[in-house]
Design a protein around this motif. Structure first.
Motif, PDB file in Angstrom:
ATOM      1  N   ARG B  59       0.837  -1.194   0.000  1.00 18.04           N
ATOM      2  CA  ARG B  59       0.000   0.000   0.000  1.00 18.04           C
ATOM      3  C   ARG B  59       0.871   1.242   0.000  1.00 18.04           C
ATOM      4  NH1 ARG B  59      -3.172  -1.298   4.008  1.00 18.04           N
ATOM      5  NH2 ARG B  59      -2.292   0.006   5.638  1.00 18.04           N
ATOM      6  N   GLU B  69      -2.740   3.991  -6.406  1.00 17.70           N
ATOM      7  CA  GLU B  69      -2.762   2.564  -6.727  1.00 17.70           C
ATOM      8  C   GLU B  69      -1.353   2.098  -7.089  1.00 17.70           C
ATOM      9  OE1 GLU B  69      -7.248   2.543  -8.785  1.00 17.70           O
ATOM     10  OE2 GLU B  69      -5.493   2.366 -10.075  1.00 17.70           O
ATOM     11  N   LYS B  85      -1.728  -3.690  -9.594  1.00 18.10           N
ATOM     12  CA  LYS B  85      -1.139  -4.769  -8.810  1.00 18.10           C
ATOM     13  C   LYS B  85      -1.644  -4.701  -7.364  1.00 18.10           C
ATOM     14  CE  LYS B  85       1.938  -6.667 -10.763  1.00 18.10           C
ATOM     15  NZ  LYS B  85       1.871  -7.708 -11.847  1.00 18.10           N
ATOM     16  N   ASP B  86      -1.864  -5.891  -6.774  1.00 23.90           N
ATOM     17  CA  ASP B  86      -2.185  -5.928  -5.346  1.00 23.90           C
ATOM     18  C   ASP B  86      -0.914  -5.712  -4.529  1.00 23.90           C
ATOM     19  OD1 ASP B  86      -4.849  -6.424  -5.749  1.00 23.90           O
ATOM     20  OD2 ASP B  86      -4.568  -8.592  -5.852  1.00 23.90           O
ATOM     21  N   GLU B  87       0.206  -6.091  -5.117  1.00 26.40           N
ATOM     22  CA  GLU B  87       1.476  -5.964  -4.413  1.00 26.40           C
ATOM     23  C   GLU B  87       2.615  -5.879  -5.433  1.00 26.40           C
ATOM     24  OE1 GLU B  87       2.191  -9.541  -2.174  1.00 26.40           O
ATOM     25  OE2 GLU B  87       2.126 -10.804  -3.951  1.00 26.40           O
TER      26      GLU B  87
END
Lengths: 222, 152
Positions: B59, B69, B85-87
């Motif tokens: 985050r 984001e 991407k989430d990570e």
């Protein structure tokens, strides 16, 4: 060896001209000159020995409406398709184009040239908004857009694709937000209005500018 | 009793120190100056992981933007696209660069245009619980690109 053949051909032509008064030894056409151009690396520049005719469409710039044919006529044009909401790649590519522009000015090249940024996002990029954006990178850049179908017709005719990334759609801070997947090549349009080459990405100004200059010098004169 | 408490405190400090030693590291954070009219922009940096396990940036937060984001720019058959991407993973004993044309933190809907000399205070949260605060300097993109090429 080559020199001798050139002499032989030259002599034959001369004799031919004298005896038959025909013009069979005219200058090579632009297509022939393009075919004869040795690109140093097709990953940097791909000449099109069969030039492509862009669609004739109506565009809009900050100065009003204009025909694409009038925009391209008489100048070598580097054409880029992008949009101002583009977070990363468009500013990066525009920085490369501004370096190309600066080098062409420093080298005082003899040919007329321009850089054109076509917004594929006419819904959000008004001509005024676009103009402020592109001139930040270089005064020589022209920003144009048009009715969606006109922009699409131009892009399709020069084999450039783009599409809204529907998954990215949303509203952010009261703004319509979405990203657009798009082609990132620089297309080279000759002063006769035909597309004669492509600089595929990734781009390095220091690598592509000498190729651009030598191509125009070799192919351009007529 | 007093010594026992000190022992706990000391033990705790040692554990914190060990965790810090293996924590991800952030260097060279920067944000390109925004062209007038831009509504989305990237923040770039170098992420290092000295630990023995992969760790991810999960985050990023900063004041003054409507939304932030994590993204990756990719080229597929000459088409350029962004993938959310989430990570962003930093491999064990490895490095991940956030750079133009690749991974970036996407800053969307700025309250005001960022110009050279401004800073963006970023709060970065990693999968191992580490939170790092860095000030990303706003710089002219071209200078940074030339700087980068100068090292090649």
């Amino acid at each position: 060896m080559l020199v001798r053949w050139v002499k032989v051909i030259g002599l034959a032509c001369g004799v031919g001209l004298l005896t038959l008064s025909i013009t069979g030894c005219s200058e090579p056409t632009m297509e022939e000159r393009i075919a004869g151009f040795q690109t140093p690396d097709i990953l940097v520049f791909r000449p099109l020995s069969e030039p492509i005719q862009p669609a004739d469409v109506q565009l809009a710039s900050v100065d009003g409406k204009l025909e694409s044919a009038d925009l391209f006529e008489g100048k070598w044009t580097l054409l880029y398709f992008g949009y101002t909401y583009c977070p990363d790649v468009c500013p990066t590519e525009m920085s490369v184009l501004s370096q190309v522009a600066r080098t062409l000015r420093e080298n005082k090249v003899a040919f007329p040239w321009q850089i054109v940024f076509v917004s594929v996002d006419p819904d959000r990029d008004t001509p005024e908004h676009l103009d402020t954006y592109v001139r930040y990178f270089d005064e020589a850049v022209q920003g144009v857009t048009g009715e969606p179908e006109q922009v699409r017709a131009l892009a399709t005719s020069v084999r450039a694709d783009y599409r809204i990334d529907e998954a990215s759609r949303g509203e952010v801070g009261g703004l319509k937000f979405y990203l657009i997947d798009h082609d990132t090549a620089f297309r080279l349009i000759a002063p006769d209005g035909r597309m004669v080459g492509v600089f595929p990405s990734p781009h390095r100004a220091s690598v592509m500018t000498p190729v651009l200059e030598s191509f125009i010098e070799e192919v351009g004169q007529s | 009793m007093k010594h026992q408490v000190l022992g706990w405190v000391f033990g705790g400090l040692v554990m914190v120190a060990q965790a810090v030693a293996a924590a991800p590291k952030v260097s060279d954070p920067w944000v390109p100056e925004m062209p007038p009219g831009a509504h989305a922009y990237g923040a770039f940096m170098v992420l290092d992981n000295s630990g023995d396990e992969a760790v991810s940036l999960i985050r990023a937060e900063a004041p003054g933007f409507a939304k932030i984001e994590l993204h990756e720019s990719v080229d597929i058959d000459g088409m350029h696209r962004m993938i959310e991407k989430d990570e962003i993973v930093i491999p064990a004993q490895g490095q991940t660069r956030l750079a133009p044309g690749g991974y970036h933190i996407m800053l969307i809907g700025p309250e005001k245009r960022l110009v050279e000399g401004d800073t963006v205070p970023l709060t970065l949260t990693f999968s191992d619980g580490t939170v790092i605060e860095v000030d990303a300097m706003v710089r002219k993109r071209e200078q940074m690109m030339q700087h980068r090429h100068g090292h090649h």
